[in-house]
Design an enzyme around this catalytic site. Structure first.
Site, PDB file in Angstrom:
ATOM      1  CB  CYS A   2      68.295  53.437  36.824  1.00  0.00           C
ATOM      2  SG  CYS A   2      66.691  52.653  36.773  1.00  0.00           S
ATOM      3  NE  ARG A  27      73.008  54.605  40.219  1.00  0.00           N
ATOM      4  CZ  ARG A  27      72.955  55.476  41.217  1.00  0.00           C
ATOM      5  NH1 ARG A  27      73.959  55.546  42.061  1.00  0.00           N
ATOM      6  NH2 ARG A  27      71.935  56.277  41.371  1.00  0.00           N
ATOM      7  CD1 TRP A  73      66.542  47.410  41.293  1.00  0.00           C
ATOM      8  CD2 TRP A  73      64.931  48.945  41.478  1.00  0.00           C
ATOM      9  NE1 TRP A  73      65.751  47.063  42.351  1.00  0.00           N
ATOM     10  CE2 TRP A  73      64.755  47.983  42.495  1.00  0.00           C
ATOM     11  CE3 TRP A  73      64.032  49.998  41.403  1.00  0.00           C
ATOM     12  CZ2 TRP A  73      63.728  48.055  43.426  1.00  0.00           C
ATOM     13  CZ3 TRP A  73      62.997  50.086  42.319  1.00  0.00           C
ATOM     14  CH2 TRP A  73      62.861  49.104  43.327  1.00  0.00           C
ATOM     15  CG  ASN A  99      68.335  56.982  38.427  1.00  0.00           C
ATOM     16  OD1 ASN A  99      67.472  56.268  38.938  1.00  0.00           O
ATOM     17  ND2 ASN A  99      69.362  57.466  39.097  1.00  0.00           N
ATOM     18  N   GLY A 100      64.850  57.364  37.849  1.00  0.00           N
ATOM     19  CA  GLY A 100      63.895  58.057  38.713  1.00  0.00           C
ATOM     20  C   GLY A 100      62.482  57.594  38.419  1.00  0.00           C
ATOM     21  CD  GLU A 484      73.325  45.143  58.668  1.00  0.00           C
ATOM     22  OE1 GLU A 484      72.200  45.639  58.574  1.00  0.00           O
ATOM     23  OE2 GLU A 484      74.129  45.123  57.713  1.00  0.00           O
ATOM     24  CE  LYS A 488      73.997  43.258  54.642  1.00  0.00           C
ATOM     25  NZ  LYS A 488      73.941  44.577  55.163  1.00  0.00           N
ATOM     26  CD  GLU A 491      70.758  43.447  51.842  1.00  0.00           C
ATOM     27  OE1 GLU A 491      70.619  44.436  51.130  1.00  0.00           O
ATOM     28  OE2 GLU A 491      71.668  43.359  52.695  1.00  0.00           O
ATOM     29  CG  HIS A 507      56.660  38.327  74.654  1.00  0.00           C
ATOM     30  ND1 HIS A 507      55.809  38.177  75.719  1.00  0.00           N
ATOM     31  CD2 HIS A 507      57.829  38.783  75.157  1.00  0.00           C
ATOM     32  CE1 HIS A 507      56.428  38.553  76.839  1.00  0.00           C
ATOM     33  NE2 HIS A 507      57.658  38.923  76.512  1.00  0.00           N
ATOM     34  CE  LYS A 606      76.450  49.890  48.266  1.00  0.00           C
ATOM     35  NZ  LYS A 606      76.430  48.981  49.420  1.00  0.00           N
TER      36      LYS A 606
HETATM   37  O1  M6R Z   1      72.726  54.359  50.944  1.00  0.00           O
HETATM   38  P1  M6R Z   1      71.899  54.175  52.185  1.00  0.00           P
HETATM   39  O2  M6R Z   1      72.702  53.843  53.380  1.00  0.00           O
HETATM   40  O3  M6R Z   1      70.968  55.326  52.435  1.00  0.00           O
HETATM   41  O4  M6R Z   1      70.987  52.918  51.846  1.00  0.00           O
HETATM   42  C1  M6R Z   1      70.028  52.447  52.740  1.00  0.00           C
HETATM   43  C2  M6R Z   1      69.583  51.058  52.377  1.00  0.00           C
HETATM   44  O5  M6R Z   1      69.027  51.042  51.091  1.00  0.00           O
HETATM   45  C3  M6R Z   1      70.731  50.060  52.433  1.00  0.00           C
HETATM   46  O6  M6R Z   1      71.348  50.053  53.678  1.00  0.00           O
HETATM   47  C4  M6R Z   1      70.208  48.638  52.120  1.00  0.00           C
HETATM   48  O7  M6R Z   1      69.388  48.190  53.141  1.00  0.00           O
HETATM   49  C5  M6R Z   1      71.383  47.696  51.877  1.00  0.00           C
HETATM   50  N1  M6R Z   1      71.076  46.836  50.769  1.00  0.00           N
HETATM   51  C6  M6R Z   1      71.702  46.854  53.043  1.00  0.00           C
HETATM   52  O8  M6R Z   1      72.683  45.910  52.800  1.00  0.00           O
END
Ligand code: M6R
Length: 611
Positions: A2, A27, A73, A99-100, A484, A488, A491, A507, A606
């Site tokens: 948010c 956010r 969010w 927000n929270g 990673e 990516k 996402e 395995h 984010k």
């Molecule tokens: O701000 P942070 O690095 O603590 O965030 C951690 C994760 O939320 C963040 O890396 C998330 O996995 C991203 N969307 C990855 O692209």
């Protein structure tokens, strides 16, 4: 999660808040809303992105000099118009954004229902506002007092901002656990979840701390704690330029940020690593180096992509420093009863510096007297302030929800730390130290080289975009890069992807392999290169498609693979910094080819400021 923006001053609030919400949309983008104060409070809100709200308000007169805005969010209550913020009090005199998460909202809601309150939404936010309203009407003289009394009973995390039609120029804001910055102008104040909506108006800001309440008028900012004691606002200067938070000619922030990596890695090295002198100086590390060199154990806590950076760091720190390292998901660490002993050092990694799970894990470790070392991108963020020491990654603002340049900057910082500690401990000799310094120094140029193959990677994206699943495999330092790469892709393209250690494939995951499964090997040259080539042969033998990130000149792998993405030759320790870049591009271009919003993938945000 948010984003919140608010303004009080002499300008028109609506365009300013709308622009701010667009900057904070990373956010969360389930709904957006604005409340404007002008002879009463008008609330406008819509499910969907900020642009949907904007379109719905075309042609409406929205004059006001005080207002609050929110981009959501969803946590409590599905994305919908009725659950969108701002919410209104029962008497309509107050409106609030939040927000929270209010964890004890059900109990508070029951209490209010017993008193006859009705609810128009499914949100915890509306409950908190009506709880404040009830205290305001029945117990407290002023709204700020009601806020303080209410927040003493609240369990959870929040930033709230309230407008009151009886006090039209005043904003009441409070924070616990979620971020809030207040920009100070001449006769005006700007409030936001981060500095990006504020930067074009002022560079003077105050970061609000937990349990602080701000009473904000155009000419006055009063800070108090929940006990009604005044706190002197600590004004800091923003070190950020407007250009850094704009797209600069790129179609998406994600692509811009991928292409910024030669510069962001350079910025991270700049002033620290001197290849000519063969030195690494890190202002935040050097005074505490003994904590790391004497550490019995290093525990890395992080989430998501930052956790992957932690995994690479585990391999590098153990290799160079011979200190045992454990890498923990912050969300797991905080809910178990981990053994933390004297001499353990915690490294917390976070791009945003606001991730709720990481923050709480830090808090828990601090209570057990652990030394906290933060590796954070956002200057002034909560994690940077909670850490005992740390190093900023200096990647610049990262707006795309998928983390790219922050990840490579995290790797650079962690590798520099490992080199410093290893050399200080004499677990690596000068020759290796200098060799790796030189290798790190060459990374910006090598990433530039990789970026020149973006068009080829786009062609591969077109070829593979319709696959239903992907498997990503890597060994050693490249195993976390396989994770990673898969993250990516998930996402950005919503394609199911799994990352795995290459040798572990036999395995279980090998059962998935058939002619429709692309398997991405992260296979730059290392000491065990022939092992991963054998794994690729095993995939070929089962008719899987082999797509590989390889080192320049690796003709053997070219002969096995269906398609390759080439990176320059590098030391195996440094290779993750390079091998991740083609995978970022592949995910980006597949998402693009599928017509998806790569900067704002569905369901994500984010900055994950809720548990
Ligand atoms: O701000 P942070 O690095 O603590 O965030 C951690 C994760 O939320 C963040 O890396 C998330 O996995 C991203 N969307 C990855 O692209």
């Amino acid at each position: 999660m948010c984003g919140i923006v608010a303004y009080t001053g002499k300008r028109e609030a609506y365009p300013l808040i709308l622009k701010g919400l667009k900057r904070l949309e990373y956010r969360g983008y389930d709904s957006a809303g604005i409340a404007l104060v002008n002879q009463g409070i008008q609330v406008y809100k819509k499910m969907g992105k900020v642009a949907v709200l904007e379109d719905s308000l075309l042609g409406i007169s929205l004059s006001s000099q005080t207002g609050i805005g929110h981009t959501r969010w969803a946590t409590h209550g599905e994305p919908s118009d009725r659950n969108a913020h701002p919410h209104r009090s029962s008497n309509g005199k107050l409106a609030m954004v939040h927000n929270g998460i209010i964890e004890n909202y059900a109990l508070l809601k029951q209490e209010l229902s017993n008193k006859g309150y009705q609810f128009d939404s499914d949100t915890d936010t509306e409950v908190l506002l009506k709880f404040i309203e009830d205290i305001h009407i029945h117990h407290a003289g002023s709204l700020e007092e009601a806020v303080r009394i209410a927040l003493r009973r609240v369990v959870g995390a929040y930033v709230i901002i309230i407008v009151d039609e009886d006090d039209p120029e005043t904003l009441i804001a409070a924070r616990k656990g979620s971020p809030l910055v207040i920009g100070i102008g001449k006769g005006e104040h700007f409030l936001a979840s981060d500095a990006s909506p504020i930067i074009e108006y002022t560079k003077e800001v105050v970061y609000i701390n937990d349990y602080e309440v701000a009473i904000v008028k155009p000419d006055e900012l009063i800070l108090k704690n929940l006990g009604n004691e005044r706190i002197t606002p600590f004004i800091t200067q923003l070190d950020m330029e407007l250009a850094a938070i704009e797209k600069g000619g790129f179609d998406h922030f994600m692509l811009k940020e991928i292409f910024e990596q030669p510069v962001s890695v350079y910025d991270c090295l700049r002033g620290r690593l001197d290849a000519q002198l063969g030195t690494i100086r890190m202002g935040g590390v050097d005074p505490h180096l003994d904590k790391l060199t004497n550490a019995n154990r290093i525990i890395i806590i992080a989430c998501g992509t930052s956790w992957h950076a932690g995994l690479v760091a585990e391999y590098v720190l153990e290799e160079l420093c011979r200190i045992p390292v454990e890498v923990e998901y912050a969300s797991e660490f905080r809910y178990r009863n981990p053994v933390i002993r004297e001499g353990d050092v915690i490294i917390a990694i976070s791009q945003s510096g606001e991730t709720a799970d990481t923050l709480v894990a830090i808090d828990m470790a601090k209570k057990q007297k652990a030394f906290i070392f933060g590796v954070v991108n956002v200057v002034g963020s909560s994690i940077s302030r909670q850490s005992d020491a740390g190093a900023y990654t200096h990647a610049g603002p990262e707006i795309g929800v998928a983390s790219t340049k922050a990840f490579t900057a995290q790797l650079v910082v962690l590798m520099m730390i490992a080199l410093k500690v290893g050399y200080a401990k004499k677990s690596i000799d000068k020759v290796r130290f200098l060799h790796l310094i030189n290798e790190l120094n060459e990374v910006p140029e090598k990433i530039n080289f990789i970026l020149q193959s973006a068009e080829n990677i786009q062609a591969l994206a077109e070829k593979y975009k319709d696959a239903r699943d992907f498997l990503y495999l890597g060994r050693g330092y490249n195993f976390p890069i396989a994770l990673e790469g898969a993250l990516k892709l998930k996402e950005i393209s919503y394609i199911h992807a799994e990352g795995y250690p290459a040798a572990e494939m036999k395995h279980g995951p090998i059962a998935l392999v058939d002619e429709s499964l692309p398997v991405v090997f992260v296979a730059t040259k290392d000491a065990y290169h022939e092992k991963i080539m054998s794994n690729a042969q095993e995939i070929k033998a089962r008719k899987g498609k082999v797509l590989a990130v390889i080192s320049e000149g690796d003709v053997e792998f070219i002969s096995i693979a269906d398609d390759v993405m080439v990176v320059p030759v590098a030391d195996e320790l440094i290779a993750p910094l390079l091998s991740v870049v083609p995978l970022q591009l592949l995910a980006y271009y597949i998402g693009l080819a599928k017509g998806l919003d790569v900067d704002k993938p569905r369901n994500l945000a984010k900055s994950v400021t809720v548990e």
